[in-house]
Enzyme design. Structure first.
Site, PDB file in Angstrom:
ATOM      1  N   SER A  39       0.824  -1.211   0.000  1.00 21.15           N
ATOM      2  CA  SER A  39       0.000   0.000   0.000  1.00 21.15           C
ATOM      3  C   SER A  39       0.855   1.257   0.000  1.00 21.15           C
ATOM      4  O   SER A  39       1.697   1.455   0.868  1.00 21.15           O
ATOM      5  CB  SER A  39      -0.898   0.023   1.235  1.00 21.15           C
ATOM      6  N   HIS A  72      -3.342   0.512  -4.693  1.00 20.58           N
ATOM      7  CA  HIS A  72      -2.802  -0.666  -5.375  1.00 20.58           C
ATOM      8  C   HIS A  72      -3.155  -0.551  -6.848  1.00 20.58           C
ATOM      9  O   HIS A  72      -4.309  -0.722  -7.247  1.00 20.58           O
ATOM     10  CB  HIS A  72      -3.384  -1.955  -4.784  1.00 20.58           C
ATOM     11  N   HIS A  96      -5.660  -9.264  -2.054  1.00 19.66           N
ATOM     12  CA  HIS A  96      -5.859  -9.596  -0.649  1.00 19.66           C
ATOM     13  C   HIS A  96      -6.990 -10.605  -0.473  1.00 19.66           C
ATOM     14  O   HIS A  96      -7.966 -10.609  -1.227  1.00 19.66           O
ATOM     15  CB  HIS A  96      -6.201  -8.347   0.159  1.00 19.66           C
ATOM     16  N   TYR A  98      -9.157 -10.519   1.884  1.00 24.25           N
ATOM     17  CA  TYR A  98     -10.385  -9.850   2.306  1.00 24.25           C
ATOM     18  C   TYR A  98     -11.190  -9.289   1.139  1.00 24.25           C
ATOM     19  O   TYR A  98     -12.363  -8.928   1.297  1.00 24.25           O
ATOM     20  CB  TYR A  98     -10.090  -8.740   3.324  1.00 24.25           C
ATOM     21  N   GLU A  99     -10.590  -9.204  -0.050  1.00 23.57           N
ATOM     22  CA  GLU A  99     -11.324  -8.742  -1.216  1.00 23.57           C
ATOM     23  C   GLU A  99     -12.301  -9.795  -1.729  1.00 23.57           C
ATOM     24  O   GLU A  99     -13.115  -9.513  -2.615  1.00 23.57           O
ATOM     25  CB  GLU A  99     -10.351  -8.360  -2.333  1.00 23.57           C
ATOM     26  N   ALA A 126       2.557  -2.166   4.092  1.00 21.04           N
ATOM     27  CA  ALA A 126       2.285  -1.165   5.115  1.00 21.04           C
ATOM     28  C   ALA A 126       1.692  -1.895   6.307  1.00 21.04           C
ATOM     29  O   ALA A 126       0.837  -2.771   6.140  1.00 21.04           O
ATOM     30  CB  ALA A 126       1.298  -0.123   4.585  1.00 21.04           C
ATOM     31  N   MET A 232      -2.461  -7.167   6.821  1.00 24.31           N
ATOM     32  CA  MET A 232      -3.442  -8.036   6.165  1.00 24.31           C
ATOM     33  C   MET A 232      -2.908  -8.661   4.884  1.00 24.31           C
ATOM     34  O   MET A 232      -3.671  -8.953   3.965  1.00 24.31           O
ATOM     35  CB  MET A 232      -4.711  -7.235   5.848  1.00 24.31           C
ATOM     36  N   SER A 233      -1.612  -8.871   4.805  1.00 27.57           N
ATOM     37  CA  SER A 233      -1.032  -9.400   3.564  1.00 27.57           C
ATOM     38  C   SER A 233       0.271 -10.118   3.856  1.00 27.57           C
ATOM     39  O   SER A 233       0.559 -10.487   4.986  1.00 27.57           O
ATOM     40  CB  SER A 233      -0.785  -8.245   2.576  1.00 27.57           C
ATOM     41  N   ASN A 256       1.246   3.426  11.176  1.00 30.25           N
ATOM     42  CA  ASN A 256       0.527   3.938  12.343  1.00 30.25           C
ATOM     43  C   ASN A 256       0.964   3.140  13.561  1.00 30.25           C
ATOM     44  O   ASN A 256       1.452   2.012  13.435  1.00 30.25           O
ATOM     45  CB  ASN A 256      -0.990   3.829  12.153  1.00 30.25           C
ATOM     46  N   HIS A 290      -6.977   4.248   6.206  1.00 36.55           N
ATOM     47  CA  HIS A 290      -6.217   3.896   5.012  1.00 36.55           C
ATOM     48  C   HIS A 290      -5.540   5.114   4.384  1.00 36.55           C
ATOM     49  O   HIS A 290      -4.469   4.992   3.789  1.00 36.55           O
ATOM     50  CB  HIS A 290      -7.139   3.227   3.991  1.00 36.55           C
TER      51      HIS A 290
END
Length: 317
Positions: A39, A72, A96, A98-99, A126, A232-233, A256, A290
């Site tokens: 990201s 992306h 991903h 989650y997509e 990220a 998440m990746s 973050n 995000h």
């Protein structure tokens, strides 16, 4: 959701590799290294030479899924990098879980890289910082991971094993190549990046399925289990890369700092006189979004580009 790998996986990866080669000059047919751009890190494309440079959108590549996430780009880029003009391939915009994609598709680009002859894969992402010693903008060289999704069955190697790629039970104790990690630290110093505010760490990445950011309790749990960053990746790609015999280097950009303190209690005396807006501000302290992830990626992009370019230049001289 079905996450069982297709028995025709090697055939599909081979067909995709054949198509990609048909679009490339011979100098780019056999990339030695692959770089996955996380990201906000699509600017890594600028680290390769302007010519020859071939870009193809995922939508035009057989068997490729399309990325739907902001930041992306959804394209694959072939080119040359470094003084030795090493042929490389960049995956700009990962897929991903989650997509809504299967793990088979999430890791398909990694399989294609293997078929095309890639030896080394550098995976960037990220991530949220769980380690309180990390600052936003720091880079973490991963040396291990917690596959939280995999521990409950969401695993990229679930289903019949594809012997064309690797063995049924691949070890992961050596997943993060020690020589490549050493080179990363050496490159960081060679570039003089150790003299600036941004720091390079080593740490453990916790993979969660997403797409929600983690609760405070989940952050505390992951930190107590030994995780330094969370995202998440990456881990599915690394597992498949190791299953395929690729060397792996993974770099996380801390975008973050996770909030580890407990959620304020409703009966806390200090909040009883607060207005609704004040309560919202109090509760949202440290909340990830995000847009901040993408902004942090832009700020750190130049250092990440320089680091990756230096590592590959030192590796392929």
């Amino acid at each position: 959701m079905d996450v069982v790998a297709s028995p025709n996986l090697f055939q599909r990866a081979s067909e995709t590799a054949l198509y990609l080669r048909s679009t490339l000059p011979s100098a780019l047919h056999h990339p030695k290294a692959a770089i996955v751009c996380g990201s906000g890190l699509g600017g890594l494309v600028d680290a390769i030479h302007p010519e020859p440079r071939i870009e193809t959108a995922y939508a035009n590549i057989p068997h490729f899924p399309e990325s739907t996430v902001q930041g992306h780009a959804g394209k694959i880029v072939f080119g040359l990098m470094g003084p030795a003009k090493t042929p490389v391939v960049l995956i700009v915009g990962r897929i991903h879980f989650y997509e809504g994609h299967t793990m088979d598709l999430v890791t398909f680009a990694t399989r294609v890289c293997k078929v095309m002859g890639v030896e080394t894969i550098i995976v960037t992402n990220a991530a949220g910082g769980l380690n309180q010693d990390y600052s936003v903008g720091d880079i973490v060289c991963l040396n291990d991971h917690l596959n939280m999704a995999g521990l409950v069955g969401i695993h990229p190697l679930r289903g019949p094993n594809n012997e064309d790629f690797g063995v049924r039970f691949p070890p992961l104790s050596d997943a993060y190549d020690l020589d490549l990690r050493r080179r990363a630290h050496q490159a960081w110093k060679k570039l003089g990046l150790d003299k600036q505010k941004r720091r390079l760490h080593e740490g453990v990445y916790a993979f969660v399925a997403g797409p929600t950011y983690e609760t405070r309790a989940e952050c505390r749990m992951l930190h107590s289990l030994g995780a330094d960053v969370v995202g998440m990746s990456t881990v599915p790609e690394i597992i498949v890369a190791r299953h395929s015999g690729l060397r792996v280097l993974a770099l996380s950009l801390v975008t973050n700092s996770a909030v580890l303190e407990a959620v304020p209690r409703g009966d806390d005396e200090s909040i009883q006189s607060m207005t609704k807006d004040e309560l919202e501000k109090h509760l949202s302290k440290g909340k990830a979004n995000h847009e901040e992830v993408l902004e942090a990626g832009q700020e750190a992009a130049k250092d990440m580009q320089a680091l990756v370019k230096q590592i590959l230049s030192d590796l392929y001289v």
